[in-house]
Scaffold this active site. Structure first.
Site, PDB file in Angstrom:
ATOM      1  N   LYS A 174      16.337  47.225  52.956  1.00 56.95           N
ATOM      2  CA  LYS A 174      15.008  47.078  53.544  1.00 56.95           C
ATOM      3  C   LYS A 174      15.041  47.208  55.067  1.00 56.95           C
ATOM      4  O   LYS A 174      14.082  47.680  55.675  1.00 56.95           O
ATOM      5  CB  LYS A 174      14.453  45.716  53.139  1.00 56.95           C
ATOM      6  CG  LYS A 174      13.004  45.480  53.476  1.00 56.95           C
ATOM      7  CD  LYS A 174      12.542  44.188  52.859  1.00 56.95           C
ATOM      8  CE  LYS A 174      11.111  43.859  53.178  1.00 56.95           C
ATOM      9  NZ  LYS A 174      10.710  42.601  52.501  1.00 56.95           N
ATOM     10  N   ASP A 218       7.805  41.731  44.952  1.00 54.01           N
ATOM     11  CA  ASP A 218       8.334  41.358  46.262  1.00 54.01           C
ATOM     12  C   ASP A 218       9.663  42.085  46.400  1.00 54.01           C
ATOM     13  O   ASP A 218      10.636  41.742  45.734  1.00 54.01           O
ATOM     14  CB  ASP A 218       8.520  39.836  46.325  1.00 54.01           C
ATOM     15  CG  ASP A 218       9.240  39.373  47.598  1.00 54.01           C
ATOM     16  OD1 ASP A 218       9.555  40.217  48.461  1.00 54.01           O
ATOM     17  OD2 ASP A 218       9.485  38.153  47.719  1.00 54.01           O
ATOM     18  N   GLU A 260       3.316  40.544  53.287  1.00 48.86           N
ATOM     19  CA  GLU A 260       3.911  39.365  52.648  1.00 48.86           C
ATOM     20  C   GLU A 260       3.163  38.063  52.983  1.00 48.86           C
ATOM     21  O   GLU A 260       2.870  37.281  52.083  1.00 48.86           O
ATOM     22  CB  GLU A 260       5.396  39.266  53.029  1.00 48.86           C
ATOM     23  CG  GLU A 260       6.212  40.333  52.299  1.00 48.86           C
ATOM     24  CD  GLU A 260       7.583  40.618  52.904  1.00 48.86           C
ATOM     25  OE1 GLU A 260       8.018  39.867  53.790  1.00 48.86           O
ATOM     26  OE2 GLU A 260       8.210  41.601  52.477  1.00 48.86           O
ATOM     27  N   ASP A 311       8.188  32.333  57.393  1.00 45.31           N
ATOM     28  CA  ASP A 311       9.006  32.930  56.328  1.00 45.31           C
ATOM     29  C   ASP A 311      10.466  33.044  56.770  1.00 45.31           C
ATOM     30  O   ASP A 311      10.815  33.885  57.595  1.00 45.31           O
ATOM     31  CB  ASP A 311       8.437  34.317  55.987  1.00 45.31           C
ATOM     32  CG  ASP A 311       9.179  35.000  54.828  1.00 45.31           C
ATOM     33  OD1 ASP A 311      10.278  34.547  54.455  1.00 45.31           O
ATOM     34  OD2 ASP A 311       8.647  36.006  54.306  1.00 45.31           O
TER      35      ASP A 311
END
Ligand code: ADP
Ligand code: MG
Length: 618
Positions: free
Chosen positions: A87, A23, A187, A211
């Site tokens: 990211k 992850d 994800e 999330d």
């Protein structure tokens, strides 16, 4: 050329290689595996007994790089050399992030809005791919240290909303870190797998995955049929997360302490103490009703009720995203079978309560929300390793398929391991004024230069009507049918001219040759990516020189001699750096040339516009 791993702990040869799940998060990253004995997914622990590695890098003056907790401590003391939230920049041009750049304290290069962003640390330029690769490399090292074996294959997760360029950038980062990325998975899909959803092929379910991480929020609606996950919709806010909880709690403490804005601007250390105290308070309020402490010997406190009230508007925003995601998927709340909670911030009880109320059903929160995505990636990795025989694997492309672009670079349209049948497309344009044809050369392979890959076909799209460079829209479409036949279609969208060709991508390649091509791509990843960066920098610099020369020529009457002289010197210096193949010099001199020309370019454009308005023409 197969690789063998030796288990240093037992001194035995490891036959089956372990494929890890990673992850790669905005705030934290971690690695998980399927335990060889218990067959359970577990997250790997570090020396300090934690599973999470903060996704932060610090560059020291002597060029030493640290990753993780140690790097995090430099966030306040050395902000320009401490890189976080990489990211957010993956696969992005400066234009994409322009409005949000103020939130980052390090330097992002903005010399040309269409180019991919670069980060400047000292006098070195880094791409987000290189920075992510450093994080991945650290994760790989830590995993190898804990497992006492070499790791070369992995599955990496990305948000469901990541586009083609962002996924490709993530793949490249893995490759550069010496990892073969067997698959990039979403994800929310990984989180569902970690809850065991989608593991039996007969089941059909609709899942909502909520999330809430450190700095980002997303919600995805997935449908799973016969082991295939489909993303029906996604929604979210890329600037909303646990950090915002910390901010409102910090503000609460600032009020209690009676601090003024001046006092805060003057004392950066105090700001950091407050921020850390706020995060501590937030985490404690997950279990307790009251948090009491001191900041510089003055007592501060916050109750859970106060905290809930402060974060309520933030949670409202996430709930309206959930509603939008539902609308986009054309489903009602009742159609959702399962609600899965992901991300450290979903530990806050009020978050769970609101999400459960909204969907009108209990939520799934039994798996650790920080680890759930990595655990799912490990499960996917295990399936790819063939250890889970009950699951059928879909047909996939063994090697990437793409076309040749500027400077002989490979532009991948269908990455390796993509599902078959499948399709992908991208738009290109011409480089010269009046260019009437464009060469389409199709390649297969993992290397960055087409000359290292295998050529499958080449044809010319001709008959493009004369237009200035950059104006034609040449659309290239790749379609692979269920038999693995690739159809390539090129069309110029403004004029409608089109041409199609069919090829069989794997034809004539044995498994061993495919394997060799893959191994070569790993061995050469570093030099490949360096060459690619150099070619890209050179191409941009050459275009910049040409544009500047044209501009000088066309508008010479409006440009002063000093400006002209400075520009010609700038061009000459840039040309020298191009001839020397010096990437960093090319990039900084391109920026320098831009700095020289932009003041007068703006002035000249203003004159040109006003003359055009006066009817004089330009
Ligand atoms: P990302 O996916 O963005 O990398 P994570 O899922 O690791 O992020 O979530 C990190 C966030 O979770 C941070 O804001 C952190 O403060 C928050 N968090 C961690 N533990 C708790 C807790 N016990 N209660 C509330 N928030 C928490
Ligand atoms: Mg996450």
């Amino acid at each position: 050329m197969a690789k063998i791993s030796i288990n240093i702990a037992t001194g035995t040869i490891q036959k089956e290689e372990l494929i890890v799940g990673i992850d790669l998060g905005t705030t934290n990253s971690l690695v998980a595996i399927i335990h060889p004995e218990s067959k359970q997914a577990i997250a790997l622990k570090d020396i300090d007994n934690t599973t999470l590695v903060p996704s932060i890098l610090h560059f020291s003056e002597n060029g030493h790089v640290t990753v993780g907790r140690e790097a995090k401590s430099f966030l306040e003391t050395d902000p320009t050399n401490t890189i976080y939230s990489v990211k957010r920049l993956m696969g992005k041009s400066y234009n994409d992030i322009r409005t949000n750049q103020h939130s980052l304290s390090y330097k992002i290069i903005d010399d040309d809005t269409e180019r991919l962003v670069k980060i400047q640390v000292g006098d070195t330029f880094y791409s987000p791919i290189e920075l992510s690769s450093t994080i991945l490399h650290e994760l790989k090292n830590r995993a190898e240290h804990v497992l006492k074996m070499s790791i070369s294959k992995c599955v990496i997760t990305v948000p469901a909303y990541f586009n083609d360029a962002q996924r490709q950038a993530t793949r490249d980062a893995g490759k550069l870190a010496g990892l073969e990325v067997l698959r990039i998975i979403n994800e929310p899909t990984a989180a569902s797998l970690a809850y065991g959803i989608g593991l039996s092929s007969a089941e059909t379910k609709t899942i909502a995955v909520y999330d809430l991480g450190g700095g980002t929020f997303d919600v995805s609606i997935l449908k799973i049929t016969d082991g295939i996950f489909d993303v029906l919709s996604t929604n979210g806010d890329t600037f909303l997360g646990g950090d915002d909880f910390d901010k409102v709690v910090g503000q609460h403490f600032i009020t209690q302490l009676g601090l003024t804005d001046e006092e805060l601007t003057a004392d950066k250390r105090l700001v950091q103490i407050i921020r850390l105290k706020a995060e501590e308070a937030k985490k404690q309020l997950t279990l307790n009703e009251l948090f009491e402490s001191t900041i510089l010997e003055t007592p501060v406190s916050i109750t859970r009720a106060e905290f809930t009230k402060l974060i309520s508007p933030l949670i409202d925003k996430t709930i309206s995203c959930c509603q939008k995601a539902l609308n986009d998927s054309q489903l009602a709340k009742d159609d959702i079978d399962v609600v899965v909670m992901v991300g450290g911030s979903t530990r806050t009880p009020f978050v769970k309560q609101r999400v459960s109320e909204f969907f009108g059903k209990p939520i799934n929160d039994s798996v650790n929300p920080d680890e759930v995505v990595a655990l799912g990636a490990a499960i996917q990795a295990d399936i790819l390793a063939g250890n889970n025989k009950d699951l059928l694997l879909l047909d996939i492309t063994p090697l990437s398929l793409g076309i040749e672009t500027m400077g002989g670079l490979m532009d991948v349209l269908i990455p390796r391991n993509s599902k078959i049948p499948g399709k992908a497309g991208r738009q290109y344009s011409t480089q010269k004024d009046g260019q009437s044809g464009i060469k389409v050369a199709v390649y297969q392979g993992e290397r960055d230069l087409v000359s290292d890959n295998r050529k499958l076909a080449e044809f010319n799209l001709t008959g493009i009507p004369a237009m200035p460079a950059g104006l034609p829209k040449v659309d290239i479409q790749f379609m692979i049918n269920a038999d693995g036949i690739l159809q390539v279609k090129a069309s110029e969208l403004r004029s409608g001219v089109a041409q199609t060709i069919e090829v069989k991508p794997q034809y004539g390649l044995s498994d061993a040759e495919v394997e060799t091509m893959l191994m070569d791509s790993i061995t050469n990843a570093k030099s490949d990516i360096q060459i690619r960066a150099l070619i890209e920098a050179k191409t941009e610099a050459e275009q910049m020189i040409q544009l500047t020369e044209n501009f000088l020529h066309k508008h010479q009457q409006y440009i002063t001699d000093d400006e002209k002289q400075a520009t010609l010197t700038g061009i000459q210096e840039l040309q020298t750096s191009i001839n020397d193949n010096d990437k960093n010099a090319i990039m900084s001199l391109t920026e320098a040339l831009n700095t020289i020309t932009s003041p007068y370019a703006e002035r000249v454009m203003d004159i040109a516009v006003s003359e055009a308005l006066k009817g004089k023409g330009v």
